[in-house]
Design an enzyme around this catalytic site. Sequence first.
Site, PDB file in Angstrom:
ATOM      1  N   HIS A 266      -7.292  -0.965  10.535  1.00 18.84           N
ATOM      2  CA  HIS A 266      -7.887  -1.938   9.612  1.00 18.84           C
ATOM      3  C   HIS A 266      -7.486  -1.636   8.172  1.00 18.84           C
ATOM      4  CE1 HIS A 266     -10.405  -4.792   7.774  1.00 18.84           C
ATOM      5  NE2 HIS A 266     -11.599  -4.269   7.983  1.00 18.84           N
ATOM      6  N   HIS A 307       1.795  -9.855   9.801  1.00 20.34           N
ATOM      7  CA  HIS A 307       0.340  -9.717   9.710  1.00 20.34           C
ATOM      8  C   HIS A 307      -0.286 -10.307  10.962  1.00 20.34           C
ATOM      9  CE1 HIS A 307      -3.782 -10.109   8.159  1.00 20.34           C
ATOM     10  NE2 HIS A 307      -3.432  -9.227   7.239  1.00 20.34           N
ATOM     11  N   ASP A 365      -0.101  -5.259   2.036  1.00 18.18           N
ATOM     12  CA  ASP A 365      -0.200  -3.807   2.136  1.00 18.18           C
ATOM     13  C   ASP A 365       1.102  -3.127   1.725  1.00 18.18           C
ATOM     14  OD1 ASP A 365      -2.899  -3.725   3.289  1.00 18.18           O
ATOM     15  OD2 ASP A 365      -1.965  -4.672   5.017  1.00 18.18           O
TER      16      ASP A 365
END
Length: 429
Positions: A266, A307, A365
């Site tokens: 996560h 993603h 990210d």
Amino acid sequence: MTQKKAHLTVDGLDNPIELDVFEGSTGPDVVDVRSLTANGLFTYDPGFVSTASCESKITYIDGANGVLLHRGYPIEQLANEASFLETCFLLMNGELPNAEEKAEFEHIITNHTMVNEGIMQFFKGFQHDAHPMAILCSVVGALSAFYHDSLDISNETHRKISAHRLIAKMPTLAAMAYKHAIGQPFMYPRNDLSYSENFLYMMFATPCEDYKVNPVLAKAMDKIFILHADHEQNASTSTVRLSGSSGANPFACIASGIAALWGPAHGGANEAVLNMLNEIGSVDRIDEFVARAKDKNDPFRLMGFGHRVYKNFDPRAKVMKETCDQVLAELGIENDEQLAIAKRLEEIALQDEYFIEKKLYPNVDFYSGIILKAIGIPVEMFTVIFATGRTPGWIAHWHEMMSGPYKIGRPRQLYTGETKRDFVKVEDR
């Protein structure tokens, strides 16, 4: 919310089961399966990927088209036009603040950034090499022992006070966790600095000399917080809601969200990006690792590309890429091997047919990890910063649930264990 009907035919039942179908303001229709239990049935949905656990007005994601809306506002507009505290206000209240509301909210948050001096004693109990997420999870949960004057979750005023305290104190606690790890004295927050300026000041200033926060880095930090502020019913947000459904206090609920976020599947994605760059080690080895990533039989995966939710470009990534370029230019970083690897991987992902066909674009990210490293923030702090940014989203969902009728969460299961059997005494086994 309009209503349609669906009919489910099940072998062994005389008549089809009629189920309501709800239509939201946007997105897929939702089949209401609550009446199944009256017919001796319930659904099987591991990971709850096809189950709406609640009704919400906060955030909407269209993963197929790369859309992320907070209260209807595209994330790109918020990241480029709003401040993090404006975004917090929006998530919590449903509308952007006017000038007076903005000033009042900023004043409230700024004047709640200090923590009770007794909390500092908690840090003395942690080893210097304790993971900052372990510290953050523990200390946030402990806040309820210090601020129990406003823990009546049925009282809207109490809920708002707790929300303000959490948003305000999270960067203070995050910076304290960092200072504890490196053995430096804690730096008190300053009321003359913005939210993100304050965070960077508490992270990098020392009592020995004046520290001036770089405005380019502060703006980048603010955007990182905004881009992580909420992401609908993900694992940590669902954990906060599930904890809250038991009537737990808000500090305990947010601590549970931090614990869920700590999981590498996560909140650890940007940390995984830096670990991957370390593994590659040199620009000369990029082609080798890209080939491995394309090999179905090789377990190696390029982190920070694609993603789970977004099947197209991550809408947050474009903003983060622009911010990344600005930060690297401001800091004049040219000879860092990790950053060179990252930039080359980005070029490949945006040009290579394999990545384009599979829509493995660099995600938020990938860029946030590069930015945080360039600013000088250690890898183990990445998820702590994620938690700081995600706090208003957690609080908004908790407050939304508390503001209306709700039931305690109680998922069901498909039982495949032993059926009833009789106990056998130990001497007869």
